[in-house]
Structures are given as C-alpha cells and as structure tokens.
Design a protein around this motif. Sequence first.
Motif, PDB file in Angstrom:
ATOM      1  N   HIS A   1       0.779  -1.277  -0.061  1.00 10.31           N
ATOM      2  CA  HIS A   1      -0.140   0.017  -0.091  1.00 10.31           C
ATOM      3  C   HIS A   1       0.902   1.387  -0.042  1.00 10.31           C
ATOM      4  O   HIS A   1       0.465   2.335  -0.381  1.00 10.31           O
ATOM      5  N   LEU A   2       1.989   1.265   0.693  1.00 15.61           N
ATOM      6  CA  LEU A   2       2.751   2.295   0.813  1.00 15.61           C
ATOM      7  C   LEU A   2       4.015   2.327  -0.365  1.00 15.61           C
ATOM      8  O   LEU A   2       4.995   3.043  -0.083  1.00 15.61           O
ATOM      9  N   ALA A   3       3.669   1.827  -1.563  1.00 18.04           N
ATOM     10  CA  ALA A   3       4.915   1.871  -2.248  1.00 18.04           C
ATOM     11  C   ALA A   3       5.190   3.013  -2.664  1.00 18.04           C
ATOM     12  O   ALA A   3       6.408   3.259  -3.141  1.00 18.04           O
ATOM     13  N   SER A   4       4.218   3.940  -2.611  1.00 15.99           N
ATOM     14  CA  SER A   4       4.776   5.408  -3.115  1.00 15.99           C
ATOM     15  C   SER A   4       5.539   6.151  -2.115  1.00 15.99           C
ATOM     16  O   SER A   4       5.954   7.267  -2.350  1.00 15.99           O
ATOM     17  N   TRP A   5       5.976   5.775  -0.981  1.00 10.08           N
ATOM     18  CA  TRP A   5       6.621   6.347  -0.146  1.00 10.08           C
ATOM     19  C   TRP A   5       8.128   6.220  -0.082  1.00 10.08           C
ATOM     20  O   TRP A   5       8.792   5.758   0.451  1.00 10.08           O
ATOM     21  N   ILE A   6       8.357   6.863  -1.409  1.00  8.42           N
ATOM     22  CA  ILE A   6       9.791   6.967  -1.767  1.00  8.42           C
ATOM     23  C   ILE A   6      10.054   8.450  -2.133  1.00  8.42           C
ATOM     24  O   ILE A   6       9.197   9.062  -2.540  1.00  8.42           O
ATOM     25  N   GLY A   7      11.221   8.756  -2.125  1.00 14.93           N
ATOM     26  CA  GLY A   7      11.641   9.996  -2.777  1.00 14.93           C
ATOM     27  C   GLY A   7      11.674  11.010  -1.653  1.00 14.93           C
ATOM     28  O   GLY A   7      11.207  10.782  -0.614  1.00 14.93           O
ATOM     29  N   LYS A   8      11.953  12.343  -2.033  1.00 17.15           N
ATOM     30  CA  LYS A   8      12.092  13.414  -1.117  1.00 17.15           C
ATOM     31  C   LYS A   8      10.689  13.861  -0.781  1.00 17.15           C
ATOM     32  O   LYS A   8      10.609  14.688   0.248  1.00 17.15           O
ATOM     33  N   GLU A   9       9.847  14.106  -1.778  1.00 16.14           N
ATOM     34  CA  GLU A   9       8.648  14.837  -1.659  1.00 16.14           C
ATOM     35  C   GLU A   9       7.442  13.974  -0.922  1.00 16.14           C
ATOM     36  O   GLU A   9       6.655  13.231  -1.731  1.00 16.14           O
ATOM     37  N   CYS A  10       7.580  13.872   0.253  1.00 11.83           N
ATOM     38  CA  CYS A  10       6.616  13.102   1.023  1.00 11.83           C
ATOM     39  C   CYS A  10       5.132  13.473   0.947  1.00 11.83           C
ATOM     40  O   CYS A  10       4.290  12.792   1.401  1.00 11.83           O
ATOM     41  N   CYS A  11       4.981  14.903   0.493  1.00 11.28           N
ATOM     42  CA  CYS A  11       3.665  15.281   0.607  1.00 11.28           C
ATOM     43  C   CYS A  11       2.731  14.863  -0.665  1.00 11.28           C
ATOM     44  O   CYS A  11       1.607  14.858  -0.694  1.00 11.28           O
ATOM     45  N   ILE A  12       3.627  13.921  -1.657  1.00 13.40           N
ATOM     46  CA  ILE A  12       2.728  13.316  -2.379  1.00 13.40           C
ATOM     47  C   ILE A  12       2.487  11.736  -2.129  1.00 13.40           C
ATOM     48  O   ILE A  12       2.061  11.001  -2.906  1.00 13.40           O
ATOM     49  N   TRP A  13       3.086  11.340  -0.919  1.00 10.13           N
ATOM     50  CA  TRP A  13       3.106   9.946  -0.746  1.00 10.13           C
ATOM     51  C   TRP A  13       1.550   9.450  -0.352  1.00 10.13           C
ATOM     52  O   TRP A  13       0.801  10.395  -0.055  1.00 10.13           O
ATOM     53  N   LYS A  14       1.114   8.515  -0.794  1.00  6.04           N
ATOM     54  CA  LYS A  14      -0.402   7.859  -0.458  1.00  6.04           C
ATOM     55  C   LYS A  14      -0.502   8.273   1.259  1.00  6.04           C
ATOM     56  O   LYS A  14       0.059   7.629   2.020  1.00  6.04           O
ATOM     57  N   GLY A  15      -1.716   8.613   1.208  1.00  9.60           N
ATOM     58  CA  GLY A  15      -2.215   8.816   2.617  1.00  9.60           C
ATOM     59  C   GLY A  15      -1.528  10.097   3.211  1.00  9.60           C
ATOM     60  O   GLY A  15      -2.177  10.492   4.429  1.00  9.60           O
ATOM     61  N   VAL A  16      -0.583  10.752   2.685  1.00  9.77           N
ATOM     62  CA  VAL A  16       0.018  11.824   3.298  1.00  9.77           C
ATOM     63  C   VAL A  16      -0.248  13.049   2.821  1.00  9.77           C
ATOM     64  O   VAL A  16      -0.625  13.451   1.563  1.00  9.77           O
ATOM     65  N   SER A  17      -0.830  14.342   3.588  1.00 16.19           N
ATOM     66  CA  SER A  17      -1.137  15.714   2.857  1.00 16.19           C
ATOM     67  C   SER A  17      -0.613  16.627   3.906  1.00 16.19           C
ATOM     68  O   SER A  17      -0.250  16.510   4.846  1.00 16.19           O
ATOM     69  N   CYS A  18       0.183  17.705   2.911  1.00 19.34           N
ATOM     70  CA  CYS A  18       0.569  18.612   3.741  1.00 19.34           C
ATOM     71  C   CYS A  18      -0.013  19.879   3.731  1.00 19.34           C
ATOM     72  O   CYS A  18      -0.858  19.936   2.712  1.00 19.34           O
ATOM     73  N   ASP A  19       0.112  20.854   4.606  1.00 20.77           N
ATOM     74  CA  ASP A  19      -0.334  22.278   4.356  1.00 20.77           C
ATOM     75  C   ASP A  19       0.088  22.837   3.287  1.00 20.77           C
ATOM     76  O   ASP A  19       1.236  22.936   3.026  1.00 20.77           O
ATOM     77  N   VAL A  20      -0.810  23.450   2.496  1.00 21.63           N
ATOM     78  CA  VAL A  20      -0.350  24.305   1.370  1.00 21.63           C
ATOM     79  C   VAL A  20       0.676  25.073   1.544  1.00 21.63           C
ATOM     80  O   VAL A  20       1.708  25.326   0.556  1.00 21.63           O
ATOM     81  N   GLN A  21       0.288  26.074   2.496  1.00 22.07           N
ATOM     82  CA  GLN A  21       1.310  27.067   2.704  1.00 22.07           C
ATOM     83  C   GLN A  21       2.669  26.666   3.267  1.00 22.07           C
ATOM     84  O   GLN A  21       3.592  27.087   2.722  1.00 22.07           O
ATOM     85  N   THR A  22       2.703  26.021   4.321  1.00 22.45           N
ATOM     86  CA  THR A  22       4.006  25.613   4.981  1.00 22.45           C
ATOM     87  C   THR A  22       4.481  24.624   4.755  1.00 22.45           C
ATOM     88  O   THR A  22       5.828  24.246   5.055  1.00 22.45           O
ATOM     89  N   GLY A  23       3.683  23.509   4.185  1.00 24.88           N
ATOM     90  CA  GLY A  23       4.484  22.348   3.715  1.00 24.88           C
ATOM     91  C   GLY A  23       4.624  21.297   4.815  1.00 24.88           C
ATOM     92  O   GLY A  23       5.053  20.116   4.770  1.00 24.88           O
ATOM     93  N   ASN A  24       3.897  21.788   5.977  1.00 16.77           N
ATOM     94  CA  ASN A  24       3.874  20.715   7.074  1.00 16.77           C
ATOM     95  C   ASN A  24       2.937  19.761   6.832  1.00 16.77           C
ATOM     96  O   ASN A  24       1.824  19.924   6.243  1.00 16.77           O
ATOM     97  N   PHE A  25       3.374  18.543   7.303  1.00 18.42           N
ATOM     98  CA  PHE A  25       2.892  17.473   7.213  1.00 18.42           C
ATOM     99  C   PHE A  25       1.561  17.327   8.062  1.00 18.42           C
ATOM    100  O   PHE A  25       1.774  17.586   9.330  1.00 18.42           O
TER     101      PHE A  25
END
Length: 761
Positions: A65-89
Amino acid sequence: MACRKVLVIVLIFFLQSLPLLVSVEAISTASLPLTNTTEAKVRCIESERNGLLRVELSLTDPSDHLASWIGKECCIWKGVSCDVQTGNFIRLDLKDTSGNCYQKKMGYLISDISTCLGGKISPALLDLKHLEYLDLGEMTSKDLPLPLSWVLLKNYNILTSPIHLSLYLDLSYVNLSSATHWLQSFNKLPSLVTLSLQNCDLRYIPYSFPNWNMTSLSYLYLSRNNFVNSVLPKWLSNATTLETLDIAINNIEGPISNVEWGKLCDLQDLYLTQNKLNGDISRLVEGLSSCSNTTLEFLGLAGNRLTGQFPNSLGHLKNLRMISISFNQISGTIPTSIEQLSRLEILDFGQNQLKGALPETIFNLTELTQLFLATNNWEGNLSQNDFARLHQLKFLAISCGERFSVNLSSEWILPFSLTYFEIRKCALGSKLPTWLKTQKQLRIIILSNGSISDPIPPWLWTMCSQLQFLDLSDNEIGGNLPSEGVVVDLSSNSFHGLLPLWPNVTHLNLANNLFAGSIPINIGHVMTKLQVIDLSGNTFTGSIPFSITRVKQLMRLDLSDNHLSGKIPDWWADLQQLHVIDLSENNLSGGIPPSLCSPPSLFWLRLSRNNVFGELPKSLSNCKSLLTLDIGENKISGIIPEWFGESLLSLQKLSMTDNMIGGHIPPQLCQIFGLQILDLSHNNLTEGNKDDIVNLIDLSFNNLHDEIPNEITGLSALMTLNLSWNQLSGRIPEDIGSMKQLETLDLSSNHLFGSIPLSMT
Ligand SMILES: *[C@@H]1O[C@H](CO)[C@@H](O)[C@H](O)[C@H]1NC(C)=O
Ligand SMILES: *[C@@H]1O[C@H](CO)[C@@H](O)[C@H](O)[C@H]1NC(C)=O
Ligand SMILES: *[C@@H]1O[C@H](CO)[C@@H](O)[C@H](O)[C@H]1NC(C)=O
Ligand SMILES: *[C@@H]1O[C@H](CO)[C@@H](O)[C@H](O)[C@H]1NC(C)=O
Ligand SMILES: *[C@@H]1O[C@H](CO)[C@@H](O)[C@H](O)[C@H]1NC(C)=O
Ligand SMILES: *[C@@H]1O[C@H](CO)[C@@H](O)[C@H](O)[C@H]1NC(C)=O
Ligand SMILES: *[C@@H]1O[C@H](CO)[C@@H](O)[C@H](O)[C@H]1NC(C)=O
Ligand SMILES: *[C@@H]1O[C@H](CO)[C@@H](O)[C@H](O)[C@H]1NC(C)=O
Ligand SMILES: *[C@@H]1O[C@H](CO)[C@@H](O)[C@H](O)[C@H]1NC(C)=O
Ligand SMILES: *[C@@H]1O[C@H](CO)[C@@H](O)[C@H](O)[C@H]1NC(C)=O
Ligand SMILES: *[C@@H]1O[C@H](CO)[C@@H](O)[C@H](O)[C@H]1NC(C)=O
Ligand SMILES: *[C@@H]1O[C@H](CO)[C@@H](O)[C@H](O)[C@H]1NC(C)=O
C-alpha cells in the motif's frame, strides 16, 4: 428464517453506510494533496519525512500500500497530506480503500491472508507535531500496541491544541479492548469534531460522565463494539452538539429513556440498531420531536426490545427520511400524523405488534422507496389501488394475517419498479403473479406461504440472470427442476429450449413444496453463486449432485425431508464456507464420510432418520465449532470414543438416539460444558446397571440461561436431572410430569418462578 435474517443484515448494512457517506463529505481540512506535476520544488520538510519513514518501518505492508513512500517529496505519498502554505505534514490517512480489509472484518473474505496494513505504530508519529487528521484505517494486527494508541492521544500536544478547530479522529478497527478510560482520554480533545471508534472491541462505556468537554463533537461512531453489561449512557444528554450518533450493533441494554433526547436537537442521524434497548419508544419520539427545529433525518432502531406506541408527535419530525423500527415489540396503531413526514423514503415497521388499519396517508408518502410492513397485526384489506402513488418504491415487504389481506389483481400494472418484493401468507391464487415478469429491476423475490400450486412458469426461468434471491417456500408448487440437456415442455406457455437455472441467485429456498424428480445434476455448474440451498420438505429423489462442490461460497445446505438416496457424499472438503448441513429425513446410506467435518465453521449437522451405518469416525473430532449434532435414528454402531467428548467441546445439543451404539458413556462427555440437550436413548449403552437408555443429565454449575427447553421433557427415561446452579429463568416446563422415571430433580439456585406444574403430582 435464515434467509430473512440475511436480508435484514443487508438492509441494515445499507442503512449504515449512509451516515458514513455524509461524514466523509462533512470533513473539511485545509489540506490539498500536492501533485508531482504541479509542484516543482520539494515541499516536504525533511525531519517530518524522516519521521514518516520511521513510522513506515514499523508497519507491515503485505500488498505494498505504501509503495509510493519513496523520494524526497513526502507530501505526495499515499495517505499523506501537507499544508499548502507551510508544507507541514498535517494529515495521515491509512485507510484501505480497496475494501479488502473491511470485508475481512465483516467475515466475508474466504482467505485468511490479510492484505491490511499491520505492525506497530512507531512513537516517531509523536514527533510529527502538525498532524491534525489521523486515520489508522483498518489496521488489525494483533500486535498493534494498544498503549501506544493511548500515548498517542495523551501526549499528542497537537491534538489538544485549541488552534485546530476541527479534528477528525478515526481509530476504527484498532483493538481497544482493554481501554476502560477511553472517554476520559478523548475528552481532553475539545476540538474533536469527528470521533470514530467502530469495531474497536471496546468493552466499557460509562453510565455517567460529569465533565463533558467535547463541545465540538458532531459525529460520534461507536458501532460494532462489544460493550458488555452496559446500558445506554446518560451522559449522551450532555453531548448536545451531536449531529450523528451511531451506536449500532453492540450489546447495549437498558431503557431508551436514559437519554434526554430533547436536548439533542442537532441530531440528523441516530443509529441504535441491533442492541438490547428496552423501554417505551414514545419517550424517544416525544423527546426528539420537542426540539423547536428538528433536523432528524435518519432514525434507526431496528433489532431492539422497544415497546410502547408511537405518539402523535411523530409528525413533528418533518425532516425524517428514514425510520426503521423493525424487530421490536412496538404496539398500537400508526398515528395519522405520519402524513406530515413527506420526505420519508424508508419506512421500516416490520416484525412488531402494530395493529389497526394502515393509515391511507402512508400511501400518500410519495417519496417512499422502501416500505417494510411484514409481520404485524394489521387489519383491513389492501388492493393494488392503494399503491398507485408510490412511484419511487423499490423495496416492498408485506404479510397477511387473520384480519389483514392483500388483494393484488393479476392484471396489475405496477406503478413502480421493484428491486425487492416480499409477500408472505397472502392468498395470491394458484399462479405466481404474472406482473412480476414486468419488473426488470427485481433482484429479490420472497413469495412464501401464498398457496401457489402451479409449476414454476417459464417466464420465471427467463428472468434468470437478474434474480439474486428466490424464496418460494411453503407453497404447493410441484413439478421438476430442469436438468441440463432436458427440454421441458411447460404446456401452458410455449417455452422452447433449455431451461436455465438462475445463475446469479445466492439464496435458493424452495422448502416445503411438492417439487419432485432429481435435484438438477448441473446445479453447481449453473448456480455458482449459491450461498444457501434449501430444498427441504419436498419429494426430491436420486442422489446429491456432485456439482454442488463447485459452489464454493455455500454456507447452508438443507436437503432434509426428501426421498434422496445413495451414499452421503465425501466431498465436503471443497465447501469450506459451510455452516449448516442438514440431510436428515432421507434415505441416505453409507458411513459418516471422513470429510464431513472439513468446513471449519460448521455449527449445525443433522443426518438423522437415514440409513447411515458404521462407527463414529475419528474425523468427527474435527467438528470443533459444532453446536448441534443429530445423527439419531440411523444404524450407527460401535462405541462413543473418548475423543468425542474431548473434541466436540462446543456442542449444545447432541442426539444419537435410536442407533446401535454400545459400550459405556465415556466420562469425557462431561467436558462438553455447554451441552444442553443430550439424547442417547434407544441404544445399547451399558451405563451403570440400566438397560439401553441414558438416565442421567447433570448440568449443574453451568451458565445455562433462558428457559428450560421443553424438549427435555421428551427424555422420558431420565431418572436424574440436575440443572441446579444455573441462570435458568421462566417457568418449570408444564410437561415435566411426563418424565415418569424421574427420581431426582434438582432445579435449585436458578431464577425460576411460578408454581409447581400439576403434571408433577
Ligand atoms: C515526479 O515526476 C518525475 C518526472 O515527471 C518522475 O521522474 C518522478 O518519478 C515523479 N516522482 C514521483 C514520486 O512520482
Ligand atoms: C483484542 O485484544 C484482546 C486482548 O489481546 C483479545 O482478547 C481480543 O480477542 C481482541 N479482539 C479482537 C476483535 O480481535
Ligand atoms: C477539557 O479540555 C481541556 C483543554 O484541552 C483540558 O485542559 C481539560 O483537562 C479537559 N477537561 C477534562 C475534564 O478532561
Ligand atoms: C452533564 O453535565 C453536567 C454539567 O457539566 C454534569 O453536572 C452532569 O453530571 C452531566 N450529566 C451526566 C449524566 O453525566
Ligand atoms: C432550522 O434549521 C435549519 C437547518 O438546520 C436552519 O437553516 C434554520 O435557520 C433553522 N430555523 C430556526 C428557526 O432555527
Ligand atoms: C392523498 O393525496 C391526494 C393528492 O394530493 C389527495 O387528493 C388525497 O386526499 C390524499 N389522501 C389522503 C388519505 O390523505
Ligand atoms: C376485508 O375483506 C373481507 C372479504 O374479503 C371482508 O369480509 C372484510 O370485511 C374486509 N375487511 C375490511 C376491514 O374491509
Ligand atoms: C380482489 O379484487 C378483485 C378486483 O380487483 C375482486 O374481483 C375480488 O373479488 C377481490 N378478491 C377478494 C378475495 O376480495
Ligand atoms: C401459512 O399461513 C397460514 C395462515 O395463512 C398459517 O396458518 C401457516 O402456519 C403458515 N405456514 C407456514 C409454514 O408458515
Ligand atoms: C448474471 O449473470 C450473468 C452471467 O451468468 C452476467 O452476465 C450478468 O451480468 C449477471 N446479471 C446480474 C444482474 O448480476
Ligand atoms: C432406501 O434405499 C434403499 C437402498 O439403499 C432401498 O432399497 C429402499 O427401497 C429405499 N427406501 C425408500 C423408502 O425409498
Ligand atoms: C448390545 O451389546 C451387547 C454387549 O454389551 C452385545 O452382546 C449385543 O450384541 C449388542 N446388541 C446390539 C443390537 O448391538
């Protein structure tokens, strides 16, 4: 009966899925998933990414399920969302949307292989300080550490921070069985808007709770827990912000009036379905209708023990779209004020004690899509004209009675297109109503006890592909079922060619009719989706077709009370879903086949009244889940082996009456603690110095509850019956005097009441 149960569950399941949809839409967080294409520079904050990777490390993820949890950009990982402004998870949603885990929990999935996320939730999650939305989905792993979920809630600074105004928390399917102070913990989160604790195996819910703090709580889901000895909590009266309250499918007892419903004026969805609630329904309806501006749309009370009558104030609940009270003991008449519920789509009043005439105004509720009225004490006569305005109707269930009849003309042109049609005990004439064939959406037909005597008409065969559930039980329908390669001429109408069986039917109930001939040899090849086959109480001949082994989902096979012959087949290992096998009252022979106990959940097995011979095979010891075993009235010989009592530990009812079993009763039989009925009479047993009959039943110091079953008085040779120190209630069976041999009877230390039956003197 079993068919009806299944249907109700389907219905309730359907109803329950509604609020979930609502709540998902209601969630609004300020997060947007960032896509790879639109975002040139990496937003993910590195420390948070490392935290997430540590969380991932401790999870098990069999289907990637978490195959997309690779690379530097964690905000596009499956199930993960970040704040649009701050980038905070800010948001972690590990829900499995494929539905596999969910099905597994519902008990439908065959395979034991879990595709769900599991493992442990790493404490690293505690460092992700900006998290405001957490959904652990269906994580069901046995080693998911409960204390950590707790730590999570207690120590999660962010969760208690008042800045985050709308907090959504879903811990459904997390095992919280040892949590006793869960309410106190969540109470520290005043910003909680949604709290979902479904299927968490919660055991305890406090009755009162003085310092209610969750003043933002709108959606509370507590369904499918395991509250033992719990009553409806009084503190709910203080949860005045609730819009959805779902406590369905628990064991909650006590009066419905524990809650001051008049304080919950924001309620839109109220689900108390499938509990053990009692008390007067009018307390609930009057409370809810006292709100000046009632918002209630969904009211689910089915499957409780509610009594009383509907007050006239029912009509104040003007926004109601669903009212479901089936399977209660509600009496009285339907108030005419029901005409004010003009938005009503689902009216489910089945299986109660309602009486009187159905108000004509019901048939003016033109938004109705589902109308369930079966099994009440209605009076009067309905005709097809009464249904003329219900153009939206899709589900209709009705049953007749002594003072209630339904007269539907065979020329009826239905003003609606049904999916579900149930009609019981209504005289419909000798033919299946021909208007059914115009119903192109019809999936479920239950047409039971309608005095139908004509053979199945050709058009019902041609409706074959759309039908999913067919119950024609308790009629007088004769004729054969078609077999492969046989062109059957059904004289009246001209249908030529092969009659197909119904390929999409999951439940086939033709019990108690006059069907004859053999069971179609190809039944399992054509009807591959069958879950229930009930052909009992007919005159089928021949052997049990081998093709049944193709029906892998089969849960119930009832062929009892026919004229089947041949050997009991030995192919049961192919049918792993079987719960019920009933082959009693036929002319089957041979030994008890070794594979009979291969289905792991088999709880009901009857082979009685056949010509079964041979000894009790060791393979019977695999029947570990069996509650009822009846092999009486056969020619079984040999002894009762010692392993018998050591293996069949779930048995509640055991009958081996009228066989040729010898030897003594092994003491191991006493290890079956739950045994309630034991009938070994009419054998060749040499217990003590008595001839051939079991004479002692000692079930003292057990946890037997409910009433003493009347069947026990049939054990006429019983000399000693000891049921003392149990939880038995009700009266002593009237016929107890027919137990002529009875010398010792000990019923002390129970909750029995009433007088000593006259028959005992
Ligand atoms: C992002 O896009 C680039 C190029 O379009 C691609 O090579 C890379 O694999 C993508 N990353 C993810 C995590 O999808
Ligand atoms: C939850 O955990 C307890 C204790 O480990 C266990 O007894 C229980 O069966 C579990 N419940 C479920 C539904 O798995
Ligand atoms: C209510 O919430 C506040 C703020 O989170 C917390 O400090 C307080 O302890 C809570 N009260 C109770 C009784 O839990
Ligand atoms: C409801 O809240 C009030 C005030 O906080 C409290 O005194 C009362 O005990 C609560 N009721 C219940 C049943 O917990
Ligand atoms: C009644 O409730 C509706 C919707 O919840 C709201 O729009 C309306 O303003 C309320 N009316 C009154 C009198 O409170
Ligand atoms: C049902 O509605 C129709 C049309 O609105 C009306 O004429 C009729 O009187 C109503 N019947 C009842 C019993 O209210
Ligand atoms: C219903 O119909 C029967 C005859 O079919 C009749 O005897 C009875 O009086 C009718 N009942 C009512 C309430 O109309
Ligand atoms: C049923 O209704 C029809 C007219 O639609 C009528 O002729 C017949 O007598 C009625 N049957 C009964 C039993 O009331
Ligand atoms: C069929 O209905 C009649 C009443 O119409 C009832 O007496 C009988 O018990 C019913 N049979 C079954 C099997 O339910
Ligand atoms: C019924 O089964 C056939 C295949 O036998 C399938 O093509 C069809 O879509 C099914 N119909 C429904 C309504 O499920
Ligand atoms: C039962 O089956 C046996 C053969 O196994 C046969 O001889 C006998 O006639 C059958 N009895 C009935 C009543 O069908
Ligand atoms: C009953 O058991 C005795 C031995 O205890 C044996 O001699 C006799 O043959 C048995 N009778 C039958 C009908 O099996």
